[in-house]
Design a protein around this motif. Structure first.
Motif, PDB file in Angstrom:
ATOM      1  N   CYS A   1       0.823  -1.208   0.000  1.00 34.36           N
ATOM      2  CA  CYS A   1       0.000   0.000   0.000  1.00 34.36           C
ATOM      3  C   CYS A   1       0.860   1.262   0.000  1.00 34.36           C
ATOM      4  O   CYS A   1       1.989   1.246   0.474  1.00 34.36           O
ATOM      5  CB  CYS A   1      -0.873  -0.021   1.255  1.00 34.36           C
ATOM      6  SG  CYS A   1      -2.343   0.970   1.050  1.00 34.36           S
TER       7      CYS A   1
ATOM      8  N   SER B   1      -2.501  12.433   4.144  1.00 33.87           N
ATOM      9  CA  SER B   1      -1.418  11.453   4.217  1.00 33.87           C
ATOM     10  C   SER B   1      -0.240  11.888   3.350  1.00 33.87           C
ATOM     11  O   SER B   1      -0.427  12.401   2.248  1.00 33.87           O
ATOM     12  CB  SER B   1      -1.916  10.089   3.726  1.00 33.87           C
ATOM     13  OG  SER B   1      -0.806   9.227   3.532  1.00 33.87           O
TER      14      SER B   1
ATOM     15  N   ARG C   1       1.354   9.968   1.735  1.00 37.43           N
ATOM     16  CA  ARG C   1       1.333   9.021   0.606  1.00 37.43           C
ATOM     17  C   ARG C   1       0.176   9.315  -0.362  1.00 37.43           C
ATOM     18  O   ARG C   1      -0.108   8.512  -1.249  1.00 37.43           O
ATOM     19  CB  ARG C   1       1.197   7.585   1.130  1.00 37.43           C
ATOM     20  CG  ARG C   1       2.300   7.196   2.080  1.00 37.43           C
ATOM     21  CD  ARG C   1       2.124   5.795   2.651  1.00 37.43           C
ATOM     22  NE  ARG C   1       3.186   5.494   3.599  1.00 37.43           N
ATOM     23  CZ  ARG C   1       3.143   5.780   4.900  1.00 37.43           C
ATOM     24  NH1 ARG C   1       2.065   6.345   5.426  1.00 37.43           N
ATOM     25  NH2 ARG C   1       4.162   5.500   5.685  1.00 37.43           N
TER      26      ARG C   1
ATOM     27  N   GLY D   1      -0.844   3.633   8.129  1.00 39.48           N
ATOM     28  CA  GLY D   1       0.567   3.769   7.781  1.00 39.48           C
ATOM     29  C   GLY D   1       1.406   4.085   9.004  1.00 39.48           C
ATOM     30  O   GLY D   1       2.425   4.760   8.924  1.00 39.48           O
TER      31      GLY D   1
ATOM     32  N   GLY E   1       2.120  -2.458  10.859  1.00 41.61           N
ATOM     33  CA  GLY E   1       3.496  -2.672  11.296  1.00 41.61           C
ATOM     34  C   GLY E   1       4.159  -3.944  10.814  1.00 41.61           C
ATOM     35  O   GLY E   1       5.172  -4.361  11.385  1.00 41.61           O
TER      36      GLY E   1
ATOM     37  N   ASP F   1      -1.054  -6.930   4.528  1.00 38.78           N
ATOM     38  CA  ASP F   1      -1.000  -5.591   3.939  1.00 38.78           C
ATOM     39  C   ASP F   1       0.144  -4.823   4.582  1.00 38.78           C
ATOM     40  O   ASP F   1       0.213  -4.738   5.808  1.00 38.78           O
ATOM     41  CB  ASP F   1      -2.349  -4.901   4.241  1.00 38.78           C
ATOM     42  CG  ASP F   1      -2.418  -3.488   3.709  1.00 38.78           C
ATOM     43  OD1 ASP F   1      -1.538  -3.086   2.929  1.00 38.78           O
ATOM     44  OD2 ASP F   1      -3.364  -2.783   4.091  1.00 38.78           O
TER      45      ASP F   1
ATOM     46  N   SER G   1       2.730  -1.236   4.402  1.00 36.04           N
ATOM     47  CA  SER G   1       3.049   0.066   3.818  1.00 36.04           C
ATOM     48  C   SER G   1       4.421   0.513   4.333  1.00 36.04           C
ATOM     49  O   SER G   1       5.434   0.314   3.664  1.00 36.04           O
ATOM     50  CB  SER G   1       1.960   1.088   4.159  1.00 36.04           C
ATOM     51  OG  SER G   1       2.243   2.297   3.491  1.00 36.04           O
ATOM     52  N   SER G   2       4.477   1.068   5.544  1.00 31.79           N
ATOM     53  CA  SER G   2       5.742   1.640   6.018  1.00 31.79           C
ATOM     54  C   SER G   2       6.859   0.603   6.189  1.00 31.79           C
ATOM     55  O   SER G   2       8.040   0.956   6.104  1.00 31.79           O
ATOM     56  CB  SER G   2       5.516   2.388   7.336  1.00 31.79           C
ATOM     57  OG  SER G   2       4.943   1.536   8.302  1.00 31.79           O
TER      58      SER G   2
HETATM   59  O1  LIG Z   1      -0.568   4.858   4.691  1.00 30.04           O
HETATM   60  C1  LIG Z   1      -1.200   5.885   4.963  1.00 30.04           C
HETATM   61  O2  LIG Z   1      -0.656   7.010   4.932  1.00 30.04           O
HETATM   62  C2  LIG Z   1      -2.650   5.782   5.345  1.00 30.04           C
HETATM   63  C3  LIG Z   1      -3.376   6.955   5.544  1.00 30.04           C
HETATM   64  C4  LIG Z   1      -4.703   6.906   5.883  1.00 30.04           C
HETATM   65  C5  LIG Z   1      -5.354   5.681   6.036  1.00 30.04           C
HETATM   66  C6  LIG Z   1      -4.633   4.501   5.853  1.00 30.04           C
HETATM   67  C7  LIG Z   1      -3.297   4.534   5.510  1.00 30.04           C
HETATM   68  N1  LIG Z   1      -2.558   3.373   5.332  1.00 30.04           N
HETATM   69  C8  LIG Z   1      -2.962   2.052   5.714  1.00 30.04           C
HETATM   70  O3  LIG Z   1      -2.279   1.674   6.899  1.00 30.04           O
HETATM   71  C9  LIG Z   1      -2.182   0.262   6.945  1.00 30.04           C
HETATM   72  C10 LIG Z   1      -0.869  -0.263   7.474  1.00 30.04           C
HETATM   73  O4  LIG Z   1       0.208   0.576   7.417  1.00 30.04           O
HETATM   74  P1  LIG Z   1       1.637   0.142   8.019  1.00 30.04           P
HETATM   75  O5  LIG Z   1       2.042  -1.135   7.316  1.00 30.04           O
HETATM   76  O6  LIG Z   1       1.493  -0.037   9.490  1.00 30.04           O
HETATM   77  O7  LIG Z   1       2.547   1.256   7.652  1.00 30.04           O
HETATM   78  C11 LIG Z   1      -2.458  -0.228   5.553  1.00 30.04           C
HETATM   79  O8  LIG Z   1      -3.731  -0.841   5.577  1.00 30.04           O
HETATM   80  C12 LIG Z   1      -2.555   1.013   4.708  1.00 30.04           C
HETATM   81  O9  LIG Z   1      -3.545   0.834   3.737  1.00 30.04           O
END
Ligand SMILES: O=C(O)c1ccccc1N[C@@H]1O[C@H](COP(=O)(O)O)[C@@H](O)[C@H]1O
Length: 210
Positions: free
Chosen positions: A6, A33, A35, A138, A162, A181, A183-184
């Motif tokens: 993501c 965000s 992102r 995120g 995470g 899933d 992202s960060s």
């Molecule tokens: O990633 C973002 O900036 C974000 C902003 C607003 C809503 C959701 C967002 N991301 C979601 O966060 C989770 C997990 O993130 P991480 O792996 O802990 O970094 C994922 O579902 C993204 O879709």
């Protein structure tokens, strides 16, 4: 096991990640965000992709904004990451037939999991993310995995929050989600994905699941 990456913002990274065996790409449609990508940018990226699922991530957006973004960005799924109610989901389902509807629940305590019963009739998929008082997502924060051991909703679900190439094996030894899933955990900085980490992740997941 579906693997969703993501927070894509760059076409070349999205194409490279699609070709690694990832099954879903996520685009953040939440303006606050780091992102965030516009629907025009999503369309540009999506047009360069092979056949792969494409989710837009929204938080408390209007039906009109979501419909416009799905159409322009050629999205196959809508991930609702805010305080959308079961009734909002029901309306969305009617407005967007054929689009996968994913309700993200940000979990503070085991009681929060009880919400799935009310949402289940109106969504296709759940996603569990960690709760953070200031950030919608995120966050890089993990859920308390052992408390999710008995979580078995009547719809498929993604584990988020995470996850990293280093901790995903532990998470999947405790839980059996239908997808994960990240992202960060696979980024150099917000929106800039680290391709080596994504490759490491895919290998780690394939070693423990199909
Ligand atoms: O990633 C973002 O900036 C974000 C902003 C607003 C809503 C959701 C967002 N991301 C979601 O966060 C989770 C997990 O993130 P991480 O792996 O802990 O970094 C994922 O579902 C993204 O879709």
């Amino acid at each position: 096991m579906r693997i969703k990456i993501c927070g894509l913002t760059q076409t070349d990274q999205a194409v490279a990640i699609s070709n690694m065996g990832v099954s879903v790409l996520g685009f953040i449609c939440v303006k606050i965000s780091p992102r965030y990508v516009s629907s025009d940018t999503i369309r540009t990226i999506v047009q360069a992709l092979p056949n792969i699922d494409r989710f837009g991530v929204f938080a408390n957006a209007t039906l009109d904004v979501i419909r416009q973004t799905v159409e322009t960005g050629q999205l196959s799924g809508v991930q609702l990451h805010g305080q959308e109610s079961p009734q909002d989901c029901q309306q969305m389902r009617q407005m967007l037939p054929g689009v996968e509807l994913i309700k993200a629940l940000r979990i503070r305590n085991p009681e929060d999991l009880l919400q799935v019963k009310e949402y289940a009739p109106h969504v296709d998929t759940f996603l569990l993310d960690a709760y953070h008082p200031q950030q919608l997502g995120g966050t890089g924060h993990t859920l308390d995995w052992p408390t999710l051991r008995t979580f078995q909703p009547e719809k498929p679900w993604f584990l988020a929050g995470g996850l990293t190439p280093d901790n995903v094996t532990t998470a999947l030894s405790l839980l059996t989600p239908d997808g994960i899933d990240l992202s960060s955990g696979v980024e150099n900085s917000p929106g800039d994905k680290n391709l080596a980490k994504v490759e490491q992740l895919v290998k780690a997941v394939r070693a423990v699941s199909v």
